[in-house]
Design an enzyme around this catalytic site. Structure first.
Site, PDB file in Angstrom:
ATOM      1  N   GLU A  42      45.049  40.490  47.487  1.00 34.84           N
ATOM      2  CA  GLU A  42      44.615  41.580  48.080  1.00 34.84           C
ATOM      3  C   GLU A  42      42.996  41.972  47.659  1.00 34.84           C
ATOM      4  O   GLU A  42      42.074  43.457  47.229  1.00 34.84           O
ATOM      5  CB  GLU A  42      45.220  42.770  46.811  1.00 34.84           C
ATOM      6  CG  GLU A  42      46.254  43.128  48.098  1.00 34.84           C
ATOM      7  CD  GLU A  42      47.591  44.349  47.447  1.00 34.84           C
ATOM      8  OE1 GLU A  42      46.992  44.935  46.878  1.00 34.84           O
ATOM      9  OE2 GLU A  42      48.703  43.904  47.640  1.00 34.84           O
TER      10      GLU A  42
HETATM   11  C1  FAD Z   1      50.357  34.588  45.511  1.00 35.38           C
HETATM   12  C2  FAD Z   1      50.459  35.086  46.341  1.00 35.38           C
HETATM   13  C3  FAD Z   1      51.089  36.197  47.170  1.00 35.38           C
HETATM   14  C4  FAD Z   1      49.688  36.197  48.083  1.00 35.38           C
HETATM   15  N1  FAD Z   1      50.487  36.996  49.510  1.00 35.38           N
HETATM   16  C5  FAD Z   1      50.107  37.644  50.777  1.00 35.38           C
HETATM   17  C6  FAD Z   1      50.615  38.363  51.445  1.00 35.38           C
HETATM   18  O1  FAD Z   1      51.799  39.216  51.254  1.00 35.38           O
HETATM   19  N2  FAD Z   1      50.353  38.508  52.437  1.00 35.38           N
HETATM   20  C7  FAD Z   1      48.695  37.408  53.357  1.00 35.38           C
HETATM   21  O2  FAD Z   1      48.568  38.316  54.083  1.00 35.38           O
HETATM   22  N3  FAD Z   1      47.764  36.763  52.483  1.00 35.38           N
HETATM   23  C8  FAD Z   1      48.876  36.725  50.806  1.00 35.38           C
HETATM   24  N4  FAD Z   1      48.060  35.886  49.882  1.00 35.38           N
HETATM   25  C9  FAD Z   1      46.702  35.762  50.414  1.00 35.38           C
HETATM   26  C10 FAD Z   1      45.145  35.715  49.511  1.00 35.38           C
HETATM   27  O3  FAD Z   1      45.538  36.714  50.142  1.00 35.38           O
HETATM   28  C11 FAD Z   1      44.634  35.058  49.037  1.00 35.38           C
HETATM   29  O4  FAD Z   1      44.297  34.053  48.670  1.00 35.38           O
HETATM   30  C12 FAD Z   1      43.492  36.011  49.054  1.00 35.38           C
HETATM   31  O5  FAD Z   1      42.935  36.020  50.030  1.00 35.38           O
HETATM   32  C13 FAD Z   1      41.792  34.841  49.165  1.00 35.38           C
HETATM   33  O6  FAD Z   1      42.239  33.484  50.035  1.00 35.38           O
HETATM   34  P1  FAD Z   1      41.697  31.953  50.439  1.00 35.38           P
HETATM   35  O7  FAD Z   1      43.221  31.690  48.853  1.00 35.38           O
HETATM   36  O8  FAD Z   1      42.500  31.066  51.496  1.00 35.38           O
HETATM   37  O9  FAD Z   1      40.281  31.455  49.366  1.00 35.38           O
HETATM   38  P2  FAD Z   1      39.395  31.635  50.508  1.00 35.38           P
HETATM   39  O10 FAD Z   1      39.155  32.870  51.526  1.00 35.38           O
HETATM   40  O11 FAD Z   1      39.311  30.679  50.475  1.00 35.38           O
HETATM   41  O12 FAD Z   1      37.933  31.685  49.126  1.00 35.38           O
HETATM   42  C14 FAD Z   1      38.144  30.911  47.939  1.00 35.38           C
HETATM   43  C15 FAD Z   1      37.113  31.135  47.317  1.00 35.38           C
HETATM   44  O13 FAD Z   1      35.559  31.537  48.188  1.00 35.38           O
HETATM   45  C16 FAD Z   1      35.468  32.736  47.655  1.00 35.38           C
HETATM   46  N5  FAD Z   1      34.559  33.468  49.146  1.00 35.38           N
HETATM   47  C17 FAD Z   1      35.706  33.949  49.610  1.00 35.38           C
HETATM   48  N6  FAD Z   1      34.093  34.414  51.180  1.00 35.38           N
HETATM   49  C18 FAD Z   1      33.174  34.041  50.392  1.00 35.38           C
HETATM   50  C19 FAD Z   1      31.824  34.893  50.723  1.00 35.38           C
HETATM   51  N7  FAD Z   1      31.685  34.890  51.966  1.00 35.38           N
HETATM   52  N8  FAD Z   1      31.239  35.169  49.773  1.00 35.38           N
HETATM   53  C20 FAD Z   1      31.549  34.639  48.271  1.00 35.38           C
HETATM   54  N9  FAD Z   1      32.445  33.751  48.277  1.00 35.38           N
HETATM   55  C21 FAD Z   1      33.709  33.975  49.051  1.00 35.38           C
HETATM   56  C22 FAD Z   1      36.814  33.936  47.621  1.00 35.38           C
HETATM   57  O14 FAD Z   1      36.520  34.382  46.338  1.00 35.38           O
HETATM   58  C23 FAD Z   1      37.313  31.846  46.702  1.00 35.38           C
HETATM   59  O15 FAD Z   1      36.720  32.240  45.086  1.00 35.38           O
HETATM   60  C24 FAD Z   1      48.864  35.563  48.220  1.00 35.38           C
HETATM   61  C25 FAD Z   1      48.165  34.356  47.887  1.00 35.38           C
HETATM   62  C26 FAD Z   1      48.863  34.210  47.028  1.00 35.38           C
HETATM   63  C27 FAD Z   1      48.637  32.815  45.786  1.00 35.38           C
END
Ligand code: FAD
Length: 636
Positions: free
Chosen positions: A449
């Site tokens: 979130e």
């Molecule tokens: C247990 C769990 C439940 C979840 N539930 C849902 C759900 O119900 N529905 C849903 O749609 N999603 C869900 N998610 C997804 C969750 O919202 C994402 O994991 C989150 O949005 C981050 O995406 P990512 O893990 O792909 O990281 P990425 O976007 O790949 O990012 C990797 C890292 O880079 C950083 N980063 C990315 N872009 C930038 C930038 N421009 N500048 C600086 N730093 C950056 C991020 O903060 C992170 O630390 C869930 C995930 C988990 C693990």
């Protein structure tokens, strides 16, 4: 300072109409440009600035977060009755260690929560919900968070981002009548945005929905990842790309939010995903193969999907720090008991200063995060359309990070027993404090979130907004020279008036504050002006490159968050004193909040000028070039 300029930006900002008019995108690659265009188009704008937005412009306006609600004893009774029943149910009918061990939520727990009305806390009574306030929802999240992370996550995803909240904000009457009674009555809902290539960057979305020839339906195809509740949900909100809109002769991506019944042909529930914590989250991969979705299932309008997600999350994401408050209170309870009971070196460990300090920090952080949550929730209850974007983002970022610090402190206080599982402790006849489980469940909070990094970006984008409006076009190489010169002249006039004001006290205080709280607020006011000056100086030094200095901007966001934590704590402490709570204890607690905030703020200001940002960034790029491959040699 020109108050009108700060308080009354145009309803539709230039950036909203055309982000390129204030942000220079000429040096961005296609991916960066697409991400920025999409998020800029989804930005909301408001007529008035909020407390946090004012901070970054050097104005200290705590009265904006100190407004009180008119007492409503009947509503209060209803809320207390529900929260009492929820507390009893969780204490007597729920075994969090069993849920963690088996990775399943027993059916009777699901049914019991539904019977209490916990699936539709904010849904109005005429749609089958409890019709309670945002504050009540946050307090319920706090209670859930203090007992079981899985149940909290399930109900929070369901209500904060699943079907209820987007429909309450944007749904048509027909959509509300059709879906709200179902979801409030116990049919689980979910929210599907994330994909393999889409985490923080929705511009990379592949899931798409094409209108049928007659325009009556959309055909949905794609695959969503990590969809919480997805394995059990009867209905979900799905974000999908729809045909692009032409803007200035160029196609611009559009994301649309659809309500999708999971019983529709072509919806496939795929693999269940498992995590280090939240073992019983019903989270998985969801596939859509030629799913027919009626046009009337679009929420709001075509292309509004991201705006809906962002708006929904404003108040929606408050439930996470609220749960962190409950879990932090549990940390405090366990720390107090163990610091009293455990004797080492002749005294209870709470008498050793190194351990006492950890316990004190748990208490001060918990009070501050609860104050931030409750004051922000109250703003929503006072005005459902209030601009709480920055307050909510800061509360999420600060609250989740501080809860992680709390559980880490508790782990150290409990030491070996902290690392041991509750079941193992129980088997040896010791009190089964679930610190190990709590820590596993806690880690996700700074990720989902809106990750902490994205929260900082969001906060600083909004903090810079007044400057972009005043001066953005002047620095933008894409804008015609005549326009740039005109903007520069206007900006010069604005800054000539605004900047000198940052050296003099401004803004209003809160009347009738205890002198010790006033002193803390005085520091807040002075520091807000320093924050605004520092941001302005960095803009002058870095120019458009400031956008790339994420660690530096992050420090400024952190200073703002600490100032919000401090102001919220002072305001709430005074309210509790007025209600007759122990004045000295409250003042001591707020003194501790203030002392810790000052330490962190001073560190952050020092690091604005003296830091390892540039060398660290270069090192990281060299690592990406594999110049340090030798450091990985010898790995097995
Ligand atoms: C247990 C769990 C439940 C979840 N539930 C849902 C759900 O119900 N529905 C849903 O749609 N999603 C869900 N998610 C997804 C969750 O919202 C994402 O994991 C989150 O949005 C981050 O995406 P990512 O893990 O792909 O990281 P990425 O976007 O790949 O990012 C990797 C890292 O880079 C950083 N980063 C990315 N872009 C930038 C930038 N421009 N500048 C600086 N730093 C950056 C991020 O903060 C992170 O630390 C869930 C995930 C988990 C693990």
């Amino acid at each position: 300072m020109s108050q009108s300029l700060l308080d009354a930006p145009a309803k539709t900002t230039p950036a909203e109409k055309d982000p390129e008019s204030v942000i220079d995108m000429s040096k961005m690659n296609e991916g960066q440009r697409a991400a920025l265009e999409l998020t800029e188009a989804a930005r909301e704008s408001f007529d008035k600035t909020s407390f946090v937005a004012d901070l970054f412009m050097g104005r200290w306006t705590p009265q904006k977060i100190a407004k009180r609600l008119k007492p409503d004893p009947e509503k209060r009774r209803e809320e207390e009755a529900f929260l009492g029943k929820l507390r009893d149910f969780l204490a007597n009918e729920v075994d969090p260690d069993l849920i963690d061990r088996t990775g399943e939520v027993p059916d009777e727990v699901m049914k019991g929560l539904a019977a209490l009305g916990a699936y539709g806390i904010k849904v109005p009574k005429n749609y089958g919900g409890l019709g309670l306030s945002q504050t009540a929802y946050c307090r319920a999240s706090e209670i859930l968070g203090s007992r079981d992370g899985n149940l909290f996550a399930m109900l929070s995803v369901h209500q904060s981002v699943g079907v209820p909240q987007p429909l309450l904000l944007f749904g048509t009457e027909d959509q509300k009548k059709k879906y709200l009674p179902r979801v409030a009555g116990g049919e689980l809902s979910a929210f599907a945005l994330t994909e393999q290539a889409v985490g923080s960057d929705p511009a990379r979305m592949i899931t798409h929905a094409e209108p049928t020839e007659d325009g009556a339906n959309f055909i949905l195809n794609g695959e969503k990842l990590w969809c919480s509740n997805g394995l059990k949900a009867g209905v979900m909100v799905v974000a999908a790309k729809t045909p692009p809109k032409m803007v200035k002769g160029k196609p611009r991506n559009q994301i649309t939010a659809f309500i999708v019944d999971t019983s529709s042909p072509g919806v496939e529930i795929g693999e269940r995903c498992r995590f280090m914590g939240l073992k019983a989250l019903y989270n998985g991969v969801i596939r859509f193969k030629n799913v027919v979705v009626p046009r009337e299932n679009i929420i709001d309008a075509e292309g509004k999907g991201l705006k809906i997600a962002l708006t929904t999350l404003n108040s929606g994401r408050l439930s996470i720090p609220a749960a962190c408050v409950g879990a932090s209170k549990r940390c405090l309870q366990i720390a107090r008991e163990w610091c009293t009971d455990r004797i080492q070196w002749g005294v209870p460990i709470g008498k050793h200063a190194a351990i006492a300090e950890r316990m004190a920090r748990i208490a001060s952080r918990t009070f501050a995060m609860e104050s931030m949550v409750l004051l922000t929730a109250r703003l929503v209850d006072l005005d459902k359309k209030a601009d709480i974007r920055l307050e909510a983002a800061m509360t999420k970022m600060w609250g989740t990070e501080k809860y992680w610090a709390n559980i880490d402190d508790l782990m150290q206080i409990r030491s070996g027993r902290g690392y041991e599982t509750a079941d193992s402790l129980r088997a040896r006849g010791e009190k089964p404090y679930p610190v190990e489980r709590m820590m596993r469940d806690a880690r996700i909070n700074t990720i989902f979130e809106g990750s902490s990094e994205i929260m900082r970006l969001f906060i600083m984008r909004e903090a810079l907004d007044p400057h972009l409006k005043v001066a953005g076009a002047a620095l933008n190489s894409q804008v015609a020279w005549s326009e740039r010169i005109k903007t520069a002249v206007g900006a010069g006039a604005f800054y000539a008036k605004w900047y000198p004001g940052l050296y003099f006290p401004s803004g209003d205080g809160i009347p009738n504050l205890h002198p010790r709280l006033s002193a803390a607020m005085e520091y807040g006011s002075k520091t807000a002006r320093r924050l605004a000056r520092t941001l302005f100086h960095r803009m002058a030094v870095e120019g458009p490159a400031l956008e790339k200095r994420q660690p530096l901007l992050g420090r400024l966001a952190d200073i703002g968050a600490d100032l919000f934590a401090l102001a919220a704590s002072c305001i709430r402490a005074q309210e509790l004193i007025d209600e007759g709570q122990d004045q000295d204890a409250l003042l001591d607690l707020v003194d501790q909040v203030a002392a810790e905030a000052r330490m962190r703020i001073s560190e952050s200001f020092n690091a604005v000028g003296r830091n390892a940002d540039k060398s660290g960034y270069k090192l990281a790029q060299d690592i990406l070039e594999n110049r340090y491959a030798w450091m990985e040699e010898g790995l097995v």
